[in-house]
Design an enzyme around this catalytic site. Structure first.
Site, PDB file in Angstrom:
ATOM      1  N   ASP A 242       4.965  11.885   8.509  1.00 49.15           N
ATOM      2  CA  ASP A 242       4.173  12.802   9.332  1.00 49.15           C
ATOM      3  C   ASP A 242       3.978  14.149   8.644  1.00 49.15           C
ATOM      4  O   ASP A 242       2.861  14.662   8.537  1.00 49.15           O
ATOM      5  CB  ASP A 242       4.840  12.997  10.705  1.00 49.15           C
TER       6      ASP A 242
ATOM      7  N   TYR B  81      15.015   4.904  18.068  1.00 50.12           N
ATOM      8  CA  TYR B  81      14.533   5.194  16.712  1.00 50.12           C
ATOM      9  C   TYR B  81      15.700   5.254  15.710  1.00 50.12           C
ATOM     10  O   TYR B  81      15.671   4.536  14.693  1.00 50.12           O
ATOM     11  CB  TYR B  81      13.708   6.490  16.719  1.00 50.12           C
TER      12      TYR B  81
HETATM   13  C1  GLA Z   1       7.655   8.576  13.793  1.00 46.85           C
HETATM   14  C2  GLA Z   1       8.417   9.227  12.660  1.00 46.85           C
HETATM   15  C3  GLA Z   1       7.850   8.774  11.313  1.00 46.85           C
HETATM   16  C4  GLA Z   1       7.753   7.250  11.233  1.00 46.85           C
HETATM   17  C5  GLA Z   1       7.059   6.696  12.468  1.00 46.85           C
HETATM   18  C6  GLA Z   1       7.068   5.192  12.500  1.00 46.85           C
HETATM   19  O1  GLA Z   1       6.346   9.045  13.831  1.00 46.85           O
HETATM   20  O2  GLA Z   1       8.334  10.630  12.740  1.00 46.85           O
HETATM   21  O3  GLA Z   1       8.623   9.294  10.271  1.00 46.85           O
HETATM   22  O4  GLA Z   1       9.008   6.683  11.038  1.00 46.85           O
HETATM   23  O5  GLA Z   1       7.677   7.166  13.667  1.00 46.85           O
HETATM   24  O6  GLA Z   1       6.303   4.679  11.467  1.00 46.85           O
END
Ligand code: GLA
Length: 395
Positions: A184, A234
């Site tokens: 991101d 996550y």
């Molecule tokens: C979130 C996290 C990213 C990535 C996505 C899944 O957005 O911030 O770093 O791991 O999930 O692809």
């Protein structure tokens, strides 16, 4: 409420932020910066395994304006996409070491101030954003990178772009406490208009892939289910992937050739660990293939890979939710849809789909009549990454 979302545009956000700054602090701001949100086309839940990802920046942005002032306080006023106004202050790092603490939103700002490579004196700032929050389009990275870029403008100290992305990622790990990958912050920093960015999360190099088509639209549908990455899911996925790599004695799953999945199976490893590893290994090669198909304008193949990615995220990674699955199923049976998948961290947020332009309104109608939730549509027009808007607005 309308089901169509359009970006306000940087000029409008800048004006809003400037007016608010004058109202709150009684003078003109001197520095301004912006950073976009993002949509990931493919390469999901692989950045923390050093894989390939293929995101694009959105026209939705966060704008920060402000100025130094003569006390040791950092005062921030933030106007969110839904119009809500928040304000908070914290002591400048010149007088105290910054620590995370309530309210939770200020940690995104504080973390960046703490990780900025120069000691930052007290400042006033206004943040205005139209990036939808909790929708898997990176409102957090947009805020972090916008604040970082604003500090670069304010201190006239420019940082290497990849270092900047890494520092913002570190800020997110240590202040809000979200163990995100680098995708991101990287794309929000380095994206280019009309391009998707193929990021190699191992070498931290990236290639711009042109993304212009007369006939195909990248449609994003927000399920309106809010997601929250700081929850346990996550970090758990991340830990399971790292466990798989450790069993194979590899630094990360990026190093795992597909045949090694058989070795994992033979080791009778935990069933969930095997499922996660299978997703990651295949998703990394799907992402490379998608980038090639996109280069060749083979949208049919890109669409097929989208569906494969979604099924894998839903069944193997288990990061989808009934609403995202429902949207993908509706899209799957819609005329003119080449492919669709959930995008971002999952457990809510958005679906991204490749749609023939001539079928766009029919597709939206079908979703509006069949989806059980409240869908919100926007078109993904690949936009530029973060930038300093002006070093000096008042002269
Ligand atoms: C979130 C996290 C990213 C990535 C996505 C899944 O957005 O911030 O770093 O791991 O999930 O692809």
């Amino acid at each position: 409420m309308s089901n169509e979302l359009t970006a306000k545009g940087e000029d409008c956000l800048l004006q809003e932020a400037t007016d608010k700054f004058v109202l709150k602090f009684g003078r003109q701001p001197r520095a301004a910066a912006s950073a976009p949100g993002r949509v990931n086309l493919i390469g999901e839940h692989v950045d923390y395994c050093e894989g390939f990802v293929l995101p694009v920046a959105l026209p939705f942005k966060t704008v920060v304006v402000g100025d130094f002032h003569n006390t040791d306080e950092c005062n921030i006023v933030s106007v969110l996409a839904d119009g809500q106004e928040l304000s908070s202050s914290f002591p400048a790092p010149t007088i105290a070491e910054l620590k995370p603490g309530p309210p939770s939103w200020i940690n995104y700002v504080k973390g960046v101030v703490a990780h900025f490579p120069r000691t930052v004196q007290g400042f006033n700032a206004v943040v205005v954003s139209d990036v939808p929050m909790g929708s898997g389009v990176s409102s957090s990275a947009s805020l972090e990178v916008a604040v970082f870029t604003f500090l670069e403008a304010l201190t006239k100290h420019e940082i290497d772009l990849v270092d900047k992305a890494l520092l913002c990622q570190k800020a997110e790990h240590e202040f809000p406490g979200v163990p995100c990958g680098v995708m991101d912050q990287y794309v929000v920093t380095l994206a280019q208009r009309h391009h998707a960015l193929l990021i190699d999360c191992r070498s931290l190099e990236a290639v711009q892939i042109p993304m212009v088509s007369e006939d195909i639209v990248v449609l994003v549908v927000n399920s309106s289910v809010k997601h929250q990455l700081a929850g346990s899911e996550y970090p758990q996925r991340r830990a399971q992937c790292h466990a798989a790599a450790a069993l194979l004695a590899l630094p990360s799953l990026r190093h795992a050739a597909p045949h090694l999945l058989k070795d994992l199976e033979a080791m009778k490893c935990d069933e969930l660990v095997l499922k996660r590893a299978t997703h990651v290994v295949n998703e990394i090669s799907r992402t490379e293939e998608t980038a090639n198909a996109l280069r060749n304008k083979d949208f049919k193949r890109v669409g097929e890979l989208f569906y494969q990615s979604h099924d894998s995220l839903s069944k193997l990674m288990e990061v989808s939710c009934p609403e995202l699955d429902e949207l993908v199923d509706i899209l799957r049976s819609s005329a003119g849809v080449l492919g669709a998948r959930m995008t971002g961290g999952g457990f809510g947020g958005c679906v991204v789909a490749l749609v023939n332009k001539e079928n766009l309104s029919g597709v939206k109608k079908k979703i509006l009549s069949e989806y059980n939730g409240n869908p919100v549509f926007f078109e993904c027009q690949p936009s530029d990454g973060a930038r300093v808007i002006s070093y000096n607005l008042q002269e």
